[in-house]
Scaffold this active site. Structure first.
Site, short mmCIF file in Angstrom:
data_model
loop_
_atom_site.label_atom_id
_atom_site.label_comp_id
_atom_site.label_asym_id
_atom_site.label_seq_id
_atom_site.Cartn_x
_atom_site.Cartn_y
_atom_site.Cartn_z
CG HIS A 168 0.65 6.11 -0.88
ND1 HIS A 168 -0.88 6.70 -1.13
CD2 HIS A 168 0.35 5.70 0.38
CE1 HIS A 168 -1.98 6.24 -0.89
NE2 HIS A 168 -1.28 5.75 0.42
CG HIS A 196 -1.67 1.05 1.72
ND1 HIS A 196 -2.97 1.32 0.22
CD2 HIS A 196 -1.06 2.50 1.91
CE1 HIS A 196 -3.88 2.67 1.15
NE2 HIS A 196 -2.65 3.19 1.60
CD GLU A 197 2.06 3.85 3.64
OE1 GLU A 197 2.55 4.58 3.23
OE2 GLU A 197 0.89 3.67 4.53
#
Length: 339
Positions: free
Chosen positions: A21, A17-18
């Site tokens: 980003h 997920h990170e």
């Protein structure tokens, strides 16, 4: 081992997920001061000119520190200074990576394990170890009758045993090695599913899937899990489900322990479900979550200006509510473990 599997699974989901980003922030030349795996005190780090890559003591969690994320902050090339469409992509990228990870796992498991096709005939393919009928029945026995009721296909077995669930023993007519035999079988109560069972399973065969079939399986499974997840969150927030029935990080450890008994495919399947759940959770229009921030970006895209001070307060309030929600669920998980 259960703890290790759970930590690796949750750590991988959050890392992916990170990473979404991080990669998109770098793509749009946004300064990223730190990319951390884990939370808490720093254990190890690698410094580069632009970014510090760190490993922290608590292996669950992680974050990307994109400069300019604070509402109203002014950082050269920072998040807030970029066009709205770029900020939208960066915010959505984490969820996209969770969904992509889930899809890839579904495809890989389908390609490796294939499709299981069960035989519809009432022929025994397996017996539960230590089951009440393990020494009475044999693999390849064909069940012809149960308590005088004809059995034509496998699903007839569960229908008949349901009708006979008040009994402890039943008679069975089986075909074994071409000869018919009368046996007395014991019914075992399955309290969890409110039924009785014989402790048998049908014959099955594995069918290999082509790449196209595996992709199709992954697409259909992903859509099904995604729809069920959205419905689940809607049910929770509409008050139709008590928070006592919702599990958090502690509850996940228990589920991992149960699922890990059934092998890596079951673990991968749980990882798929958790990845999609975390993706959907982050898309919820709650301030402080990606979904809440996306709402403000979309309002900006359509020309609606939002007071930055109010936006900042909403994000802080959303974070407090989120942490309180997680704490409540975790306390409930611990309570359930001890009861």
């Amino acid at each position: 081992m259960t703890f290790l599997i759970a930590v690796v699974m949750l750590g991988l989901i959050i890392f992916v997920h990170e990473l979404g980003h991080f990669l998109t922030a770098k793509l749009f030349k946004m300064p990223v001061s730190e990319f951390s795996i884990g939370m808490g005190p720093q254990v190890f780090s690698v410094d580069t000119k632009k970014t510090t890559y760190s490993f922290r003591a608590i292996p669950i969690g992680g974050y990307v520190n994109i400069e300019g994320m604070e509402v109203g902050s002014e950082v050269e090339n920072g998040f807030s200074s970029k066009p709205a469409y770029q900020r939208f992509i960066v915010l959505f990228a984490g969820v996209f990576m969770n969904f992509l990870m889930a899809f890839i796992l579904l495809f890989v498991t389908a390609k490796i394990s294939g499709r299981i096709e069960y035989d519809t005939n009432a022929i025994i393919g397996g017996l539960v170890k230590g089951g009440a009928n393990e020494q009475i029945l044999k693999v390849d026995d064909k069940i012809l009758e149960l308590d005088g009721k004809k059995i034509n296909i496998w699903t007839d077995i569960s229908k008949v045993t349901k009708e006979l669930q008040d009994k402890e023993e039943i008679t069975a007519l089986v075909e074994r090695n071409g000869k018919e035999e009368n046996l007395t079988l014991k019914l075992t109560k399955d309290e969890e599913n409110n039924r009785v069972v014989l402790g048998i399973s049908p014959k099955y065969k594995k069918i290999d899937l082509s790449t196209t079939e595996s992709l199709d399986f992954a697409k259909n499974s992903f859509n099904s899990i995604l729809i069920d997840t959205v419905k689940g969150f809607f049910t929770i927030f509409s008050g139709k489900v008590s928070l006592k029935e919702v599990s958090g990080p502690v509850g996940i450890f228990k589920v991992v322990g149960e699922v890990s008994k059934f092998g890596w495919i079951s673990i991968a399947s749980l990882c798929v479900v958790l990845s999609i759940n975390i993706g959907v959770l982050n898309l919820l229009p709650i301030p402080a979550l990606d979904g809440g921030r996306i709402i403000f970006v979309l309002l900006e895209l359509v020309g609606i200006k939002v007071n930055k001070k109010w936006e900042k307060k909403l994000h802080k309030g959303g974070m407090i509510l989120l942490l309180f929600f997680i704490l409540m669920i975790s306390v409930n998980d611990v309570w359930k473990l001890f009861n």
